[in-house]
Design an enzyme around this catalytic site. Structure first.
Site, mmCIF file in Angstrom:
data_model
loop_
_atom_site.group_PDB
_atom_site.id
_atom_site.type_symbol
_atom_site.label_atom_id
_atom_site.label_comp_id
_atom_site.label_asym_id
_atom_site.label_seq_id
_atom_site.Cartn_x
_atom_site.Cartn_y
_atom_site.Cartn_z
ATOM 1 N N GLU A 1 -8.905 -0.982 -2.200
ATOM 2 C CA GLU A 1 -9.020 0.514 -2.313
ATOM 3 C C GLU A 1 -10.296 0.783 -1.624
ATOM 4 O O GLU A 1 -10.213 1.949 -0.740
ATOM 5 C CB GLU A 1 -9.042 0.723 -3.732
ATOM 6 C CG GLU A 1 -7.818 0.557 -5.056
ATOM 7 C CD GLU A 1 -6.520 1.038 -3.771
ATOM 8 O OE1 GLU A 1 -6.767 1.936 -3.224
ATOM 9 O OE2 GLU A 1 -5.524 0.365 -4.300
ATOM 10 N N CYS B 1 0.736 -1.259 0.260
ATOM 11 C CA CYS B 1 0.149 -0.078 0.079
ATOM 12 C C CYS B 1 0.845 1.157 -0.031
ATOM 13 O O CYS B 1 2.030 1.401 0.701
ATOM 14 C CB CYS B 1 -0.979 -0.095 1.386
ATOM 15 S SG CYS B 1 -2.040 1.390 1.296
ATOM 16 N N HIS C 1 -9.878 1.586 2.130
ATOM 17 C CA HIS C 1 -9.640 2.677 2.496
ATOM 18 C C HIS C 1 -10.806 3.658 2.825
ATOM 19 O O HIS C 1 -10.607 4.783 3.538
ATOM 20 C CB HIS C 1 -8.747 3.488 1.194
ATOM 21 C CG HIS C 1 -7.317 3.019 1.432
ATOM 22 N ND1 HIS C 1 -6.492 3.121 2.385
ATOM 23 C CD2 HIS C 1 -6.608 2.292 0.137
ATOM 24 C CE1 HIS C 1 -5.088 2.668 1.858
ATOM 25 N NE2 HIS C 1 -5.339 2.025 0.555
HETATM 26 NI NI NI Z 1 -3.719 1.143 -0.289
#
Ligand code: NI
Length: 179
Positions: free
Chosen positions: A144, A101, A147
């Site tokens: 994703e 990440c 997040h």
């Molecule tokens: Ni990430």
């Protein structure tokens, strides 16, 4: 081209539940997406979520037209802008694989994800997206979108013997280790 600073793990802005986008096809939204794509490409990211540049919105970008040097053995995922997403697993099956990440530089961990998912949402023009995917595409969209719910992949690692520094874990591989 505006490459924005990427927040790193420890920043409280990465732990928020992001807000829904309400204005589609606006100049502001298009500029934000351009910045996110520039930032993702400059960092060779497989994807980027708005909270990673400190923007509290449910917006992620991922994919590219070519193979990613950070993940050279992974298939190409079509370039996607995904807003206000939902993800639904289509079976109980999980798959584990290495993840990194841009907000957790230098590290990789073995992360279980749903193997088959359906995801929905909207693109930047407000047009609906509804896809059924598996494999690396399913992994990227789950990473994703995490997040947006304030989750970073280390929170999903189950076996911390499979979590460490990229340069040590993959010392024998000629991978791009700029993260
Ligand atoms: Ni990430």
């Amino acid at each position: 081209m505006t490459v924005r600073d990427i927040l790193k793990m420890g920043d409280a802005r990465l732990l928020r539940m992001a807000q829904k986008v309400t204005d589609f096809d606006s100049d502001e939204l298009h500029l934000l997406i351009t910045d996110m794509l520039d930032t993702m490409r400059a960092a060779n990211g497989a994807g980027l979520a708005a909270p990673q540049i400190g923007v509290d919105l449910q917006l992620v970008v991922f994919g590219s037209f070519e193979r990613n040097p950070r993940y050279p053995d992974r298939p190409v995922v079509q370039p996607t802008v995904l807003i206000n997403p939902t993800i639904t697993p289509l079976s109980e099956a999980e798959e584990s694989d290495w993840e990194g990440c841009l907000s957790v530089p230098g590290l990789r961990g073995m992360v279980p994800r749903w193997a088959h998912v359906r995801y929905t949402g909207f693109d930047q023009y407000g047009d609906a997206i509804d896809r059924t995917v598996d494999g690396f595409h399913a992994r990227v969209v789950q990473h994703e979108c995490d997040h947006l719910w304030g989750k970073l992949y280390p929170m999903r690692v189950r076996d911390f013997r499979q979590f460490g520094f990229t340069e040590v874990l993959f010392a024998e591989m000629a991978v791009n280790q700029d993260d």
